[in-house]
Design a protein around this motif. Sequence first.
Motif, PDB file in Angstrom:
ATOM      1  N   PRO A   8       0.811  -1.218   0.000  1.00 33.67           N
ATOM      2  CA  PRO A   8       0.000   0.000   0.000  1.00 33.67           C
ATOM      3  C   PRO A   8       0.848   1.275   0.000  1.00 33.67           C
ATOM      4  O   PRO A   8       2.071   1.213   0.137  1.00 33.67           O
ATOM      5  N   ARG A  36       0.770   7.550 -12.159  1.00 36.91           N
ATOM      6  CA  ARG A  36       0.806   8.985 -11.851  1.00 36.91           C
ATOM      7  C   ARG A  36       0.924   9.816 -13.136  1.00 36.91           C
ATOM      8  O   ARG A  36       0.309  10.871 -13.269  1.00 36.91           O
ATOM      9  N   GLY A  78      -1.310  11.432  -6.691  1.00 36.76           N
ATOM     10  CA  GLY A  78      -1.416  10.057  -6.170  1.00 36.76           C
ATOM     11  C   GLY A  78      -2.873   9.600  -6.099  1.00 36.76           C
ATOM     12  O   GLY A  78      -3.202   8.480  -6.496  1.00 36.76           O
ATOM     13  N   ILE A 115       2.367  -6.365  -9.001  1.00 40.55           N
ATOM     14  CA  ILE A 115       3.510  -6.941  -9.733  1.00 40.55           C
ATOM     15  C   ILE A 115       3.543  -8.460  -9.528  1.00 40.55           C
ATOM     16  O   ILE A 115       3.651  -9.219 -10.482  1.00 40.55           O
TER      17      ILE A 115
HETATM   18  O1  CDP Z   1       4.077   6.019  -3.629  1.00 40.90           O
HETATM   19  P1  CDP Z   1       2.693   5.546  -3.341  1.00 40.90           P
HETATM   20  O2  CDP Z   1       2.651   4.173  -2.785  1.00 40.90           O
HETATM   21  O3  CDP Z   1       1.883   6.541  -2.576  1.00 40.90           O
HETATM   22  O4  CDP Z   1       1.903   5.502  -4.702  1.00 40.90           O
HETATM   23  P2  CDP Z   1       2.378   4.919  -6.085  1.00 40.90           P
HETATM   24  O5  CDP Z   1       3.083   3.634  -5.885  1.00 40.90           O
HETATM   25  O6  CDP Z   1       3.073   5.990  -6.832  1.00 40.90           O
HETATM   26  O7  CDP Z   1       0.976   4.585  -6.808  1.00 40.90           O
HETATM   27  C1  CDP Z   1      -0.023   5.551  -7.037  1.00 40.90           C
HETATM   28  C2  CDP Z   1      -1.327   4.829  -7.367  1.00 40.90           C
HETATM   29  O8  CDP Z   1      -1.162   4.103  -8.614  1.00 40.90           O
HETATM   30  C3  CDP Z   1      -1.743   3.762  -6.357  1.00 40.90           C
HETATM   31  O9  CDP Z   1      -2.566   4.249  -5.325  1.00 40.90           O
HETATM   32  C4  CDP Z   1      -2.471   2.723  -7.207  1.00 40.90           C
HETATM   33  O10 CDP Z   1      -3.837   3.016  -7.326  1.00 40.90           O
HETATM   34  C5  CDP Z   1      -1.861   2.864  -8.577  1.00 40.90           C
HETATM   35  N1  CDP Z   1      -0.960   1.748  -8.905  1.00 40.90           N
HETATM   36  C6  CDP Z   1      -1.517   0.575  -9.362  1.00 40.90           C
HETATM   37  O11 CDP Z   1      -2.725   0.460  -9.440  1.00 40.90           O
HETATM   38  N2  CDP Z   1      -0.720  -0.462  -9.744  1.00 40.90           N
HETATM   39  C7  CDP Z   1       0.609  -0.380  -9.651  1.00 40.90           C
HETATM   40  N3  CDP Z   1       1.367  -1.403 -10.048  1.00 40.90           N
HETATM   41  C8  CDP Z   1       1.207   0.793  -9.141  1.00 40.90           C
HETATM   42  C9  CDP Z   1       0.390   1.855  -8.757  1.00 40.90           C
END
Ligand code: CDP
Length: 204
Positions: A8, A36, A78, A115
């Motif tokens: 998360p 993003r 975000g 992933i």
């Molecule tokens: O850094 P942080 O964990 O706050 O956020 P992030 O990893 O930059 O990801 C932003 C948003 O992109 C997340 O809240 C997910 O909804 C989405 N995301 C996703 O759905 N699948 C991924 N592999 C990576 C991010």
Amino acid sequence: MIIAVDGPAAAGKGTIARALAREFGFHFLDTGSLYRMVALSVLREGADPADSAAAVKAAKTLDPKGFRDAELRGEVVGGAASIVAVIPEVRAALLELQRAFARQEPGAVLDGRDIGTVVCPDAEVKLFITASPEVRAARRHRELGGKESYEAVLADIRARDERDSMRATAPLVPAADAVVVDTSDMDIAGAVAACVAIIARKTA
Ligand code: CDP
């Protein structure tokens, strides 16, 4: 070799994944930055992140060179990223790019939400990095330099957890074969050391 690092918001996975890539000499991809970038493209167009036509177009025409890191990091982007990330065609448009990155020699570390479950289900090592919402909010609050109140950051994190966990496509969930690392009581060095030990055990 592929190391999948999921978890998360603000659990420390980005910092840990980057440190692991350095440790093993692997390529590193922050997949959240792709979501993003899609979100920011939609916002730049003046469109709503929930507008799937706009988001899918942005994902299909994404040029990662058109963004500076600083403009991608805020909680507004975000939050918008977690909205475009609900749209299955957006996820599909970003899939091959991520898989091609993961195939690079001598190895790759990818951090994200899906992933280990969707992008690289055959990854040799899957880590699921988590921490309590309060600890994550305190970290993100510090990272943002006090620009938003702790309470507002905690509310954003809870809303994002809810959206990421409840969506139908590629929800945030540990893969069945992932090792869960709770970093609530660990500092970065301790968390990285714990992950290096897990990787050594898995690849022995
Ligand atoms: O850094 P942080 O964990 O706050 O956020 P992030 O990893 O930059 O990801 C932003 C948003 O992109 C997340 O809240 C997910 O909804 C989405 N995301 C996703 O759905 N699948 C991924 N592999 C990576 C991010």
